[in-house]
Motif scaffolding. Structure first.
Motif, mmCIF file in Angstrom:
data_model
loop_
_atom_site.group_PDB
_atom_site.id
_atom_site.type_symbol
_atom_site.label_atom_id
_atom_site.label_comp_id
_atom_site.label_asym_id
_atom_site.label_seq_id
_atom_site.Cartn_x
_atom_site.Cartn_y
_atom_site.Cartn_z
ATOM 1 N N ALA A 58 17.047 -2.396 43.241
ATOM 2 C CA ALA A 58 16.284 -1.461 42.404
ATOM 3 C C ALA A 58 16.482 -0.028 42.876
ATOM 4 O O ALA A 58 16.642 0.887 42.055
ATOM 5 C CB ALA A 58 14.803 -1.822 42.424
ATOM 6 N N ALA A 59 16.506 0.171 44.185
ATOM 7 C CA ALA A 59 16.712 1.516 44.734
ATOM 8 C C ALA A 59 18.120 2.029 44.405
ATOM 9 O O ALA A 59 18.295 3.196 44.037
ATOM 10 C CB ALA A 59 16.493 1.519 46.245
ATOM 11 N N LYS A 108 21.106 6.098 38.465
ATOM 12 C CA LYS A 108 20.527 6.758 37.297
ATOM 13 C C LYS A 108 20.270 8.228 37.594
ATOM 14 O O LYS A 108 20.575 9.096 36.776
ATOM 15 C CB LYS A 108 19.228 6.072 36.884
ATOM 16 C CG LYS A 108 18.617 6.646 35.614
ATOM 17 C CD LYS A 108 17.355 5.902 35.234
ATOM 18 C CE LYS A 108 16.710 6.397 33.978
ATOM 19 N NZ LYS A 108 16.718 7.777 33.687
ATOM 20 N N SER A 109 19.749 8.533 38.768
ATOM 21 C CA SER A 109 19.482 9.917 39.151
ATOM 22 C C SER A 109 20.775 10.717 39.231
ATOM 23 O O SER A 109 20.833 11.866 38.803
ATOM 24 C CB SER A 109 18.755 9.977 40.499
ATOM 25 O OG SER A 109 17.478 9.407 40.395
ATOM 26 N N GLN A 140 18.233 3.044 40.776
ATOM 27 C CA GLN A 140 17.547 4.321 40.594
ATOM 28 C C GLN A 140 18.421 5.485 41.065
ATOM 29 O O GLN A 140 18.470 6.524 40.419
ATOM 30 C CB GLN A 140 16.212 4.327 41.346
ATOM 31 C CG GLN A 140 15.399 5.585 41.146
ATOM 32 C CD GLN A 140 15.019 5.832 39.695
ATOM 33 O OE1 GLN A 140 14.725 4.897 38.960
ATOM 34 N NE2 GLN A 140 15.027 7.070 39.272
ATOM 35 N N GLU A 141 19.131 5.301 42.190
ATOM 36 C CA GLU A 141 20.023 6.340 42.692
ATOM 37 C C GLU A 141 21.150 6.615 41.714
ATOM 38 O O GLU A 141 21.505 7.773 41.468
ATOM 39 C CB GLU A 141 20.592 5.938 44.054
ATOM 40 C CG GLU A 141 19.607 6.029 45.190
ATOM 41 C CD GLU A 141 20.185 5.541 46.503
ATOM 42 O OE1 GLU A 141 21.422 5.471 46.635
ATOM 43 O OE2 GLU A 141 19.385 5.227 47.396
#
Length: 85
Positions: free
Chosen positions: A67-68, A74-75, A71-72
């Motif tokens: 998940a992390a 996507k960022s 998210q990275e």
């Protein structure tokens, strides 16, 4: 991020739990065996519970890491300037 220290404890009820060290808070995970299963495991139920809880910890950590990473990514994509041509 604060470190989290966990312990595996067998409660008076016979349930084996994973909880914050020296805490009486609600356990993170629980494993319980019937009396019949304890006999079948020849009183090695604590070793089996440790393996089960360890597998649960590793799986939860893997899910959090994925998940992390997502998210990275996507960022990073959100930060790219748009292509105008």
């Amino acid at each position: 991020m604060a470190e989290l220290f966990l312990e595996i404890v067998e409660l008076e009820s016979g349930e084996v739990v994973l909880r914050e060290m020296e805490s009486d808070d609600v356990p993170v995970m629980r494993v319980s065996f019937s009396d019949d299963m304890k006999k079948r495991l020849q009183d090695q139920h604590l070793d089996v519970a440790k393996v089960m809880l360890s597998a649960g910890i590793h799986m939860a950590a893997e899910i959090q890491n994925k998940a992390a990473e997502a998210q990275e990514l996507k960022s990073a994509e959100d930060e790219k300037p748009p292509v105008l041509h």
